[in-house]
Design a protein around this motif. Structure first.
Motif, PDB file in Angstrom:
ATOM      1  N   ALA A 193       0.838  -1.203   0.000  1.00 43.08           N
ATOM      2  CA  ALA A 193       0.000   0.000   0.000  1.00 43.08           C
ATOM      3  C   ALA A 193       0.874   1.255   0.000  1.00 43.08           C
ATOM      4  CB  ALA A 193      -0.923  -0.003   1.215  1.00 43.08           C
ATOM      5  N   ALA A 194       1.961   1.240   0.781  1.00 40.61           N
ATOM      6  CA  ALA A 194       2.868   2.391   0.811  1.00 40.61           C
ATOM      7  C   ALA A 194       3.509   2.626  -0.551  1.00 40.61           C
ATOM      8  CB  ALA A 194       3.946   2.180   1.871  1.00 40.61           C
ATOM      9  N   LEU A 195       3.867   1.530  -1.229  1.00 38.43           N
ATOM     10  CA  LEU A 195       4.448   1.657  -2.570  1.00 38.43           C
ATOM     11  C   LEU A 195       3.427   2.248  -3.550  1.00 38.43           C
ATOM     12  CD1 LEU A 195       6.457  -1.684  -2.805  1.00 38.43           C
ATOM     13  CD2 LEU A 195       7.361   0.613  -2.445  1.00 38.43           C
ATOM     14  N   VAL A 196       2.164   1.873  -3.381  1.00 41.52           N
ATOM     15  CA  VAL A 196       1.108   2.462  -4.211  1.00 41.52           C
ATOM     16  C   VAL A 196       1.025   3.965  -3.956  1.00 41.52           C
ATOM     17  CG1 VAL A 196      -1.390   2.573  -4.589  1.00 41.52           C
ATOM     18  CG2 VAL A 196      -0.249   0.350  -4.432  1.00 41.52           C
ATOM     19  N   GLY A 197       1.135   4.358  -2.689  1.00 42.17           N
ATOM     20  CA  GLY A 197       1.133   5.782  -2.345  1.00 42.17           C
ATOM     21  C   GLY A 197       2.260   6.530  -3.040  1.00 42.17           C
ATOM     22  N   ALA A 198       3.452   5.903  -3.083  1.00 41.80           N
ATOM     23  CA  ALA A 198       4.590   6.532  -3.768  1.00 41.80           C
ATOM     24  C   ALA A 198       4.319   6.666  -5.263  1.00 41.80           C
ATOM     25  CB  ALA A 198       5.856   5.712  -3.541  1.00 41.80           C
ATOM     26  N   LEU A 199       3.710   5.645  -5.842  1.00 39.67           N
ATOM     27  CA  LEU A 199       3.389   5.689  -7.279  1.00 39.67           C
ATOM     28  C   LEU A 199       2.371   6.789  -7.586  1.00 39.67           C
ATOM     29  CD1 LEU A 199       3.198   1.877  -8.137  1.00 39.67           C
ATOM     30  CD2 LEU A 199       5.002   3.492  -8.780  1.00 39.67           C
ATOM     31  N   ILE A 200       1.452   7.038  -6.649  1.00 35.16           N
ATOM     32  CA  ILE A 200       0.468   8.111  -6.838  1.00 35.16           C
ATOM     33  C   ILE A 200       1.185   9.458  -6.929  1.00 35.16           C
ATOM     34  CG2 ILE A 200      -1.409   9.384  -5.718  1.00 35.16           C
ATOM     35  CD1 ILE A 200      -2.369   6.713  -4.559  1.00 35.16           C
ATOM     36  N   ILE A 201       2.221   9.627  -6.108  1.00 38.94           N
ATOM     37  CA  ILE A 201       2.964  10.894  -6.106  1.00 38.94           C
ATOM     38  C   ILE A 201       3.875  11.004  -7.331  1.00 38.94           C
ATOM     39  CG2 ILE A 201       4.678  12.277  -4.856  1.00 38.94           C
ATOM     40  CD1 ILE A 201       3.595  10.935  -2.283  1.00 38.94           C
ATOM     41  N   ILE A 202       4.603   9.911  -7.621  1.00 42.31           N
ATOM     42  CA  ILE A 202       5.566   9.940  -8.724  1.00 42.31           C
ATOM     43  C   ILE A 202       4.862   9.920 -10.076  1.00 42.31           C
ATOM     44  CG2 ILE A 202       7.468   8.681  -9.804  1.00 42.31           C
ATOM     45  CD1 ILE A 202       8.196   7.644  -7.010  1.00 42.31           C
ATOM     46  N   ARG A 203       3.747   9.146 -10.164  1.00 40.06           N
ATOM     47  CA  ARG A 203       2.935   9.032 -11.369  1.00 40.06           C
ATOM     48  C   ARG A 203       3.738   8.659 -12.624  1.00 40.06           C
ATOM     49  NH1 ARG A 203      -0.004  14.636 -10.487  1.00 40.06           N
ATOM     50  NH2 ARG A 203       1.516  14.726  -8.809  1.00 40.06           N
ATOM     51  N   PRO A 204       4.406   7.494 -12.604  1.00 42.82           N
ATOM     52  CA  PRO A 204       5.124   7.077 -13.812  1.00 42.82           C
ATOM     53  C   PRO A 204       4.181   6.925 -14.996  1.00 42.82           C
ATOM     54  CG  PRO A 204       4.910   5.257 -12.250  1.00 42.82           C
ATOM     55  CD  PRO A 204       4.451   6.493 -11.543  1.00 42.82           C
ATOM     56  N   GLY A 205       4.633   7.379 -16.159  1.00 43.21           N
ATOM     57  CA  GLY A 205       3.806   7.309 -17.353  1.00 43.21           C
ATOM     58  C   GLY A 205       3.006   8.566 -17.605  1.00 43.21           C
ATOM     59  N   SER A 206       2.943   9.462 -16.602  1.00 42.16           N
ATOM     60  CA  SER A 206       2.204  10.706 -16.780  1.00 42.16           C
ATOM     61  C   SER A 206       3.155  11.793 -17.256  1.00 42.16           C
ATOM     62  CB  SER A 206       1.540  11.131 -15.466  1.00 42.16           C
ATOM     63  OG  SER A 206       2.523  11.555 -14.537  1.00 42.16           O
ATOM     64  N   ASP A 207       2.591  12.951 -17.629  1.00 49.90           N
ATOM     65  CA  ASP A 207       3.425  14.037 -18.134  1.00 49.90           C
ATOM     66  C   ASP A 207       4.185  14.755 -17.025  1.00 49.90           C
ATOM     67  OD1 ASP A 207       1.272  15.182 -16.938  1.00 49.90           O
ATOM     68  OD2 ASP A 207       0.693  16.458 -18.626  1.00 49.90           O
TER      69      ASP A 207
END
Length: 293
Positions: A134-148
Motif C-alpha cells: 500500500a505504501a508503494l502504491v502511495g509513492a506511485l500516486i505521487i511519482i505518477r510514472p507514465g504521466s506528463d
C-alpha cells in the motif's frame, strides 16, 4: 525548561522527536535554497563537516576512546548509507518540492520492514506485506510514472528511502553495543572526509547568505540528529516512531513559506496512503515484537 522537566519520559521523547524532524526539514529547506547557489557536494560537505566540528566539541577528551569499535566495517557502511541518503535527497530537492520529496522518502519505514526480513531474517506476515505494498502504491500516486509530470529525477527520494533502510538495519544490528556518540563520530568523520575530497572539484564561492546557510545546514542537521538520539533514549521506539511523520507537516510548511510550493491533490492523497500504511506496518511491528524469540 521547568515545564519540560515535569513531563513524562514518553512525552519528552515525543517532543524531542518532533523537534528533530522539524530541524531536519528546516535543514532540507536550507539545502534546497543553497543548492541554487552552489554544487550539491558543497551542501553535503557543509552538512557533515559542521557535524564533525560540533561532535568533536561535545566529545572532547572522550573522542579517541569513543572511536574504539568492534564493528569498524559496519560503521563505515552505515556512514556511507547515511551519506547516500543525504545525497539522493539533496539532489531530489533541486527538481522537486520539499513536501513531495519528503513524502516519498518517508517510504523508509516500510523499506526497513522488508530489509529486516531479507537481511535479519525477521518474519513478516501477510498484513504487513499488504501494508508495504500500500505504501508503494502511495509513492506511485505521487511519482505518477507514465504521466506528463513524471521525470527520472522523481526516483531520487526512493534512493533516499532505500539508503535510510540500510542505515537503520545496520544501526539496529550494532546499536546495542555501541554508544550513539560513536556512530555520530564515525558518520561525521567518514562523510566529511569523502566530501572534502569531492567538493573542491566543483567548488563555487558562496556569497554571504550562502555562507550563512552552509553553516546553518551543518548546525541544524547535527541538532536534529542529537534530538533524535535523545528521543529514543527517553522513550521506547514504539512510542516515538509514529511522530516522525510530523516531518511531513513541517516540510510542507517550509515549502509554502520559503518557496511558495503547495502540494497538489495527488501528493496529498499519496502522502495519506504512505502515512497510513507506515503507521499500520509500525502497529504490526509493535504487536509482533513480544512474540519474537
Amino acid at each position: 525548561m521547568v515545564w519540560f522537566s515535569r513531563q513524562s519520559a514518553a512525552s519528552q521523547g515525543i517532543l524531542f522527536v518532533m523537534m528533530s524532524v522539524s530541524f531536519f526539514s528546516l535543514m532540507d529547506a536550507m539545502a534546497k535554497q543553497l543548492g541554487t547557489q552552489v554544487n550539491v557536494s558543497q551542501v553535503l560537505w557543509a552538512r557533515y563537516f559542521g557535524q564533525l566540528v560540533i561532535v568533536l566539541i561535545i566529545c572532547g577528551k572522550r573522542t579517541l576512546p569513543l572511536l574504539r569499535t568492534p564493528h569498524l566495517g559496519l560503521q563505515v557502511f552505515r556512514a556511507t548509507m547515511q551519506l547516500g541518503a543525504a545525497t539522493c535527497f539533496f539532489i531530489a530537492l533541486k527538481h522537486q518540492g520539499l513536501a513531495e520529496a519528503t513524502t516519498v522518502a518517508d517510504l523508509a519505514p516500510v523499506f526497513i520492514t522488508l530489509a529486516a526480513a531479507l537481511v535479519l531474517g525477521e518474519k513478516i506476515g501477510v498484513r504487513r506485506i499488504l501494508g508495504v505494498l500500500a505504501a508503494l502504491v502511495g509513492a506511485l500516486i505521487i511519482i505518477r510514472p507514465g504521466s506528463d509530470v513524471f521525470a527520472l529525477s522523481s526516483l531520487w527520494p526512493l534512493g533516499t528511502a532505500a539508503c535510510i533502510a540500510a542505515f537503520s538495519i545496520t544501526t539496529r544490528h550494532i546499536g546495542k553495543t555501541e554508544s550513539p556518540l560513536t556512530a555520530l563520530l564515525y558518520s561525521a568523520l567518514i562523510c566529511s572526509a569523502i566530501m572534502s575530497l569531492i567538493a573542491p572539484m566543483a567548488w563555487t564561492q558562496p556569497n554571504t547568505s550562502g555562507t550563512v546557510m552552509m553553516i546553518g545546514v551543518g548546525v541544524i542537521g547535527t541538532l536534529g540528529q542529537l534530538m533524535m538520539i535523545k528521543a529514543y533514549a527517553r522513550a521506547p521506539a514504539s512510542i516515538v516512531a509514529p511522530f516522525t511523520y510530523a516531518g511531513l507537516i513541517t516540510a510542507t510548511l517550509w515549502g509554502v513559506l520559503f518557496f511558495d510550493q503547495w502540494p497538489d491533490m495527488w501528493t496529498c492523497i499519496g502522502a495519506l496512503v504512505i502515512v497510513t500504511a507506515g503507521l499500520y506496518v509500525w502497529h504490526r511491528e509493535v504487536r509482533a515484537r513480544p512474540r519474537r524469540t
